[in-house]
Design a protein around this motif. Structure first.
Motif, PDB file in Angstrom:
ATOM      1  N   LYS A  79       0.828  -1.212   0.000  1.00  0.00           N
ATOM      2  CA  LYS A  79       0.000   0.000   0.000  1.00  0.00           C
ATOM      3  C   LYS A  79       0.862   1.260   0.000  1.00  0.00           C
ATOM      4  N   ILE A  80       1.971   1.216   0.689  1.00  0.00           N
ATOM      5  CA  ILE A  80       2.870   2.372   0.736  1.00  0.00           C
ATOM      6  C   ILE A  80       3.489   2.605  -0.637  1.00  0.00           C
ATOM      7  N   TYR A  81       3.973   1.545  -1.255  1.00  0.00           N
ATOM      8  CA  TYR A  81       4.569   1.678  -2.591  1.00  0.00           C
ATOM      9  C   TYR A  81       3.547   2.177  -3.596  1.00  0.00           C
ATOM     10  N   GLY A  82       2.332   1.676  -3.489  1.00  0.00           N
ATOM     11  CA  GLY A  82       1.278   2.118  -4.392  1.00  0.00           C
ATOM     12  C   GLY A  82       0.934   3.579  -4.213  1.00  0.00           C
ATOM     13  N   TYR A  83       0.852   4.014  -2.977  1.00  0.00           N
ATOM     14  CA  TYR A  83       0.519   5.416  -2.708  1.00  0.00           C
ATOM     15  C   TYR A  83       1.614   6.347  -3.232  1.00  0.00           C
ATOM     16  N   VAL A  84       2.853   6.020  -2.940  1.00  0.00           N
ATOM     17  CA  VAL A  84       3.962   6.855  -3.422  1.00  0.00           C
ATOM     18  C   VAL A  84       4.008   6.830  -4.947  1.00  0.00           C
ATOM     19  N   GLY A  85       3.682   5.692  -5.539  1.00  0.00           N
ATOM     20  CA  GLY A  85       3.668   5.571  -6.993  1.00  0.00           C
ATOM     21  C   GLY A  85       2.673   6.498  -7.668  1.00  0.00           C
ATOM     22  N   LEU A  86       1.609   6.843  -6.981  1.00  0.00           N
ATOM     23  CA  LEU A  86       0.649   7.803  -7.538  1.00  0.00           C
ATOM     24  C   LEU A  86       1.223   9.211  -7.581  1.00  0.00           C
ATOM     25  N   LYS A  87       2.158   9.502  -6.695  1.00  0.00           N
ATOM     26  CA  LYS A  87       2.758  10.835  -6.611  1.00  0.00           C
ATOM     27  C   LYS A  87       4.068  10.953  -7.382  1.00  0.00           C
ATOM     28  N   ASP A  88       4.765   9.839  -7.544  1.00  0.00           N
ATOM     29  CA  ASP A  88       6.116   9.886  -8.103  1.00  0.00           C
ATOM     30  C   ASP A  88       6.274   8.761  -9.126  1.00  0.00           C
ATOM     31  N   LYS A  89       6.385   9.110 -10.378  1.00  0.00           N
ATOM     32  CA  LYS A  89       6.449   8.123 -11.465  1.00  0.00           C
ATOM     33  C   LYS A  89       7.742   7.307 -11.475  1.00  0.00           C
ATOM     34  N   ARG A  90       8.718   7.681 -10.680  1.00  0.00           N
ATOM     35  CA  ARG A  90       9.934   6.867 -10.584  1.00  0.00           C
ATOM     36  C   ARG A  90       9.631   5.487  -9.997  1.00  0.00           C
ATOM     37  N   VAL A  91       8.538   5.401  -9.265  1.00  0.00           N
ATOM     38  CA  VAL A  91       8.140   4.108  -8.694  1.00  0.00           C
ATOM     39  C   VAL A  91       7.833   3.110  -9.805  1.00  0.00           C
ATOM     40  N   ASP A  92       7.305   3.584 -10.933  1.00  0.00           N
ATOM     41  CA  ASP A  92       7.002   2.683 -12.055  1.00  0.00           C
ATOM     42  C   ASP A  92       8.248   1.912 -12.487  1.00  0.00           C
ATOM     43  N   GLN A  93       9.348   2.608 -12.655  1.00  0.00           N
ATOM     44  CA  GLN A  93      10.586   1.946 -13.091  1.00  0.00           C
ATOM     45  C   GLN A  93      11.128   1.014 -12.009  1.00  0.00           C
ATOM     46  N   LEU A  94      10.973   1.424 -10.759  1.00  0.00           N
ATOM     47  CA  LEU A  94      11.397   0.564  -9.660  1.00  0.00           C
ATOM     48  C   LEU A  94      10.573  -0.724  -9.647  1.00  0.00           C
ATOM     49  N   MET A  95       9.273  -0.604  -9.845  1.00  0.00           N
ATOM     50  CA  MET A  95       8.408  -1.781  -9.835  1.00  0.00           C
ATOM     51  C   MET A  95       8.678  -2.680 -11.046  1.00  0.00           C
ATOM     52  N   LEU A  96       9.000  -2.091 -12.192  1.00  0.00           N
ATOM     53  CA  LEU A  96       9.398  -2.916 -13.345  1.00  0.00           C
ATOM     54  C   LEU A  96      10.661  -3.710 -13.022  1.00  0.00           C
ATOM     55  N   TRP A 152      11.696  -4.502  -9.992  1.00  0.00           N
ATOM     56  CA  TRP A 152      11.350  -5.477  -8.958  1.00  0.00           C
ATOM     57  C   TRP A 152      10.561  -6.651  -9.529  1.00  0.00           C
ATOM     58  N   SER A 153       9.837  -6.434 -10.612  1.00  0.00           N
ATOM     59  CA  SER A 153       9.036  -7.519 -11.184  1.00  0.00           C
ATOM     60  C   SER A 153       9.912  -8.640 -11.747  1.00  0.00           C
ATOM     61  N   LYS A 154      11.203  -8.399 -11.867  1.00  0.00           N
ATOM     62  CA  LYS A 154      12.149  -9.406 -12.346  1.00  0.00           C
ATOM     63  C   LYS A 154      13.107  -9.869 -11.248  1.00  0.00           C
ATOM     64  N   ASP A 155      12.902  -9.408 -10.050  1.00  0.00           N
ATOM     65  CA  ASP A 155      13.792  -9.733  -8.936  1.00  0.00           C
ATOM     66  C   ASP A 155      13.729 -11.233  -8.632  1.00  0.00           C
ATOM     67  N   PRO A 156      14.827 -11.841  -8.233  1.00  0.00           N
ATOM     68  CA  PRO A 156      14.795 -13.266  -7.879  1.00  0.00           C
ATOM     69  C   PRO A 156      13.920 -13.566  -6.649  1.00  0.00           C
ATOM     70  N   ASP A 157      13.699 -12.572  -5.818  1.00  0.00           N
ATOM     71  CA  ASP A 157      12.924 -12.744  -4.588  1.00  0.00           C
ATOM     72  C   ASP A 157      11.434 -12.646  -4.880  1.00  0.00           C
ATOM     73  N   LYS A 158      10.687 -13.704  -4.597  1.00  0.00           N
ATOM     74  CA  LYS A 158       9.253 -13.736  -4.903  1.00  0.00           C
ATOM     75  C   LYS A 158       8.473 -12.660  -4.159  1.00  0.00           C
ATOM     76  N   TRP A 159       8.909 -12.288  -2.964  1.00  0.00           N
ATOM     77  CA  TRP A 159       8.167 -11.283  -2.193  1.00  0.00           C
ATOM     78  C   TRP A 159       8.352  -9.893  -2.779  1.00  0.00           C
ATOM     79  N   VAL A 160       9.517  -9.632  -3.302  1.00  0.00           N
ATOM     80  CA  VAL A 160       9.776  -8.356  -3.979  1.00  0.00           C
ATOM     81  C   VAL A 160       8.922  -8.282  -5.242  1.00  0.00           C
ATOM     82  N   ARG A 161       8.880  -9.384  -5.987  1.00  0.00           N
ATOM     83  CA  ARG A 161       8.026  -9.426  -7.185  1.00  0.00           C
ATOM     84  C   ARG A 161       6.555  -9.241  -6.817  1.00  0.00           C
TER      85      ARG A 161
END
Length: 158
Positions: A54-71, A73-82
């Motif tokens: 929820k925190i990452y999502g909220y910040v992502g609405l304010k700061d588009k840099r979160v989009d690249q971070l989440m992209l 993270w979507s490839k991270d070896p850690d399933k929880w990060v993904r």
């Protein structure tokens, strides 16, 4: 008995901390997310992750840099990060970035990991309440690469 009480108090402290962080979300910045990442990587279970999403999502609405971070993270070896990456747009409704959601899920297709497949299903199910046609098209397009769990969850309201 004392160990049970101690473990219980530690768990409550964790939940109070996450609830406080969520209550103070308007003060959390993009740079703070890197400190919160420590908990994503060390306090790994669905309840912790789903609170921090929820925190990452909220910040992502304010700061588009979160989009690249989440992209990333979507490839991270850690399933929880993904899982954070997959779920971070939950409850966005008409503010959903469909392109970002597609890319993140595409990075996790053909997964055999329960918590990833469940997250994909939840993301699709949540967005299906806003845009069922988009979700239906997505499921149809990737049907052979989505788990049965993801399809079942994602199709619940279609």
């Amino acid at each position: 008995m004392q160990y049970f009480v101690y473990d219980y108090l530690l768990a409550m402290k964790k939940y109070v901390s996450y609830d406080y962080l969520l209550a103070m979300k308007k003060y959390v910045s993009y740079d703070d997310l890197f400190r919160i990442e420590h908990y994503v990587r060390t306090k790994q279970w669905w309840d912790t992750i789903d609170s921090l999403v929820k925190i990452y999502g909220y910040v992502g609405l304010k700061d588009k840099r979160v989009d690249q971070l989440m992209l990333k993270w979507s490839k991270d070896p850690d399933k929880w990060v993904r899982r954070v990456a997959i779920e971070h747009q939950l409850l966005r409704k008409d503010k959903m970035d469909e392109i970002l959601l597609s890319k993140i899920i595409e990075n996790n297709l053909d997964s055999n990991e329960f918590f990833i497949n469940k997250a994909i299903g939840w993301a699709l199910r949540d967005y299906s309440k806003t845009n069922p046609n988009w979700v239906n098209d997505f499921i149809t397009r990737y049907y052979d690469h989505l788990s049965k769990l993801s399809i079942t969850e994602g199709s619940k309201y279609i």
